[in-house]
Write a protein that holds these residues in place. Structure first.
Motif, short mmCIF file in Angstrom:
data_model
loop_
_atom_site.label_atom_id
_atom_site.label_comp_id
_atom_site.label_asym_id
_atom_site.label_seq_id
_atom_site.Cartn_x
_atom_site.Cartn_y
_atom_site.Cartn_z
N ALA A 262 0.86 -1.18 0.00
CA ALA A 262 0.00 0.00 0.00
C ALA A 262 0.90 1.23 0.00
N THR A 263 0.46 2.28 -0.67
CA THR A 263 1.30 3.48 -0.82
C THR A 263 0.75 4.63 0.00
N ALA A 264 1.65 5.26 0.77
CA ALA A 264 1.30 6.42 1.59
C ALA A 264 1.88 7.68 0.96
N ALA A 265 1.12 8.77 1.00
CA ALA A 265 1.59 10.06 0.49
C ALA A 265 2.41 10.77 1.56
N LEU A 266 3.46 11.43 1.13
CA LEU A 266 4.32 12.21 2.02
C LEU A 266 4.09 13.70 1.81
N VAL A 267 4.28 14.47 2.87
CA VAL A 267 4.20 15.93 2.75
C VAL A 267 5.42 16.46 2.02
N ARG A 268 6.58 15.83 2.26
CA ARG A 268 7.82 16.19 1.57
C ARG A 268 8.62 14.93 1.34
N PRO A 269 9.58 14.96 0.42
CA PRO A 269 10.38 13.76 0.15
C PRO A 269 11.02 13.20 1.41
N LEU A 270 11.24 11.89 1.42
CA LEU A 270 11.78 11.22 2.60
C LEU A 270 13.14 11.76 3.00
N GLY A 271 14.02 12.01 2.03
CA GLY A 271 15.35 12.51 2.35
C GLY A 271 16.12 11.54 3.22
N ASP A 272 16.73 12.04 4.29
CA ASP A 272 17.53 11.18 5.15
C ASP A 272 16.75 10.70 6.37
N ARG A 273 15.43 10.83 6.34
CA ARG A 273 14.62 10.37 7.45
C ARG A 273 14.50 8.84 7.45
N THR A 274 14.19 8.29 8.61
CA THR A 274 14.06 6.85 8.78
C THR A 274 12.57 6.47 8.79
N VAL A 275 12.25 5.33 8.17
CA VAL A 275 10.87 4.82 8.17
C VAL A 275 10.72 3.83 9.32
N LEU A 276 9.65 4.02 10.11
CA LEU A 276 9.41 3.21 11.29
C LEU A 276 8.12 2.42 11.16
N ASP A 277 8.10 1.26 11.79
CA ASP A 277 6.91 0.42 11.88
C ASP A 277 6.00 0.97 12.98
N VAL A 278 4.68 0.97 12.76
CA VAL A 278 3.76 1.58 13.71
C VAL A 278 3.58 0.74 14.97
N MET A 279 3.80 -0.57 14.92
CA MET A 279 3.53 -1.40 16.08
C MET A 279 4.54 -1.18 17.21
N GLU A 280 5.82 -1.14 16.88
CA GLU A 280 6.85 -0.99 17.91
C GLU A 280 7.82 0.15 17.63
N GLY A 281 7.64 0.83 16.52
CA GLY A 281 8.52 1.96 16.23
C GLY A 281 9.91 1.55 15.80
N ARG A 282 10.06 0.34 15.28
CA ARG A 282 11.38 -0.11 14.83
C ARG A 282 11.64 0.35 13.40
N PRO A 283 12.88 0.66 13.06
CA PRO A 283 13.20 1.05 11.68
C PRO A 283 13.06 -0.12 10.73
N VAL A 284 12.65 0.15 9.50
CA VAL A 284 12.52 -0.89 8.47
C VAL A 284 13.39 -0.50 7.28
N PRO A 285 13.84 -1.48 6.49
CA PRO A 285 14.67 -1.17 5.32
C PRO A 285 13.88 -0.42 4.25
N VAL A 286 14.53 0.56 3.66
CA VAL A 286 13.91 1.38 2.61
C VAL A 286 14.88 1.45 1.43
N GLN A 287 14.36 1.28 0.23
CA GLN A 287 15.16 1.47 -0.97
C GLN A 287 14.50 2.51 -1.85
N LEU A 288 15.27 3.54 -2.18
CA LEU A 288 14.78 4.63 -3.03
C LEU A 288 15.46 4.56 -4.38
N ALA A 289 14.67 4.48 -5.44
CA ALA A 289 15.19 4.46 -6.80
C ALA A 289 15.40 5.89 -7.29
N PRO A 290 16.28 6.08 -8.27
CA PRO A 290 16.49 7.43 -8.82
C PRO A 290 15.19 8.01 -9.39
#
Length: 290
Positions: A262-290
């Motif tokens: 499922a795709t979520a809209a962002l207010v601004r590009p992710l940049g160097d921010r970390t993506v977290l899981d909502v259940m425990e707040g743990r970071p998850v792997p993210v891959q950004l394509a050009p």
């Protein structure tokens, strides 16, 4: 790929999804996760350029049949002892390299400290296991999953008595990146939501596609579900909330799940921010394509 999960549309999860305050509760969890992450980043000196999303211990090769049952469980229990004196000398700074060519210079640790770290992170106890015996160590590299996708990092490679398998431990100094502690698990009030496994997007894009385990079929079929996602954002991180939209038909549902997105809209590009899981707040792997 099929995964095991309990799916909505089958009794207990219908009740779970029907709670009137579900959305508000998920946003409270997301806000709490962002607060914990901000504290973790501050404790790491404001850095979040290297954020492992899974264990720092690995192995090279497969366990032989005659030792596999013991050795696999012993490693998971952190039962790895030094049969020889391991060096305490700290190697020069090492380099982490991501698949997109990005690099980061990081301080490293000695072989002795790496073994202590490995021993101190047991995944599950095994009182009946015989400890593995380290017979040597050499500085090498290993792949580690991070909040920015897979990376190659400095690692100590340990030789073991009685097997050709080598155990590896990422050799990056502790404290070089944030480490978040999830909230205590309350069986009477467990965290809500769907746990996401990873996310993808594009550099500069305003969307993140989360991957998670869900129903094999869409909501147009019995026991099926559709999904929507939203992002709760801060200056340091983004929490992805995935919402179920279940088929209301009653019936016996399979416990076999499937990878859904499922795709979520962002207010601004992710940049160097970390993506977290909502259940425990743990970071998850993210891959950004050009």
């Amino acid at each position: 790929m099929l995964l095991v999960a309990a799916l909505a549309g089958c009794g207990s999860l219908d009740e779970f999804a029907g709670r009137a305050n579900e959305t508000a509760h998920l946003h409270e969890q997301a806000d709490a996760a962002l607060t914990r992450w901000a504290a973790a980043v501050a404790a790491a000196g404001g850095r979040q350029d290297f954020v492992p999303t899974e264990g720092m211990t690995g192995q090279v090769g497969d366990w032989e049949v005659e030792v596999g049952d013991n050795n696999k469980s012993a490693l998971m229990a952190g039962l790895v002892d030094a049969a020889v004196q391991l060096p305490d000398d700290v190697p020069p700074a090492g380099e982490i390299r991501w698949d997109d060519g990005t690099t980061l210079s990081v301080p490293t640790i000695s072989a002795a400290e790496a073994l202590r770290d490995l021993q101190g992170e047991p995944e599950s106890p095994c009182p009946e296991c015989h400890p593995l015996k380290v017979t040597g160590a050499r500085l090498s590299t290993a792949t580690v999953q991070t909040s920015r996708g897979p990376a190659t990092a400095p690692a100590w490679e340990f030789s073991l008595k009685g097997t050709q398998v080598k155990v590896t431990r990422i050799a990056v100094a502790a404290g070089d990146g944030p480490a978040v502690q999830p909230p205590p698990w309350d069986a009477n009030n467990p965290p809500s939501g769907l746990r996401i496994d990873s996310a993808t997007g594009t550099i500069g894009g305003l969307g993140l596609t989360a991957s998670f385990t869900g129903a094999p079929d869409g909501a147009d079929k019995p026991c099926g579900e559709d999904y929507t996602a939203e992002a709760v954002e801060s200056d340091l991180a983004v929490v992805i909330i995935v919402t179920r939209h279940s088929n209301p038909s009653l019936g016996a549902c399979s416990l076999v799940g499937a990878v859904r997105t499922a795709t979520a809209a962002l207010v601004r590009p992710l940049g160097d921010r970390t993506v977290l899981d909502v259940m425990e707040g743990r970071p998850v792997p993210v891959q950004l394509a050009p």
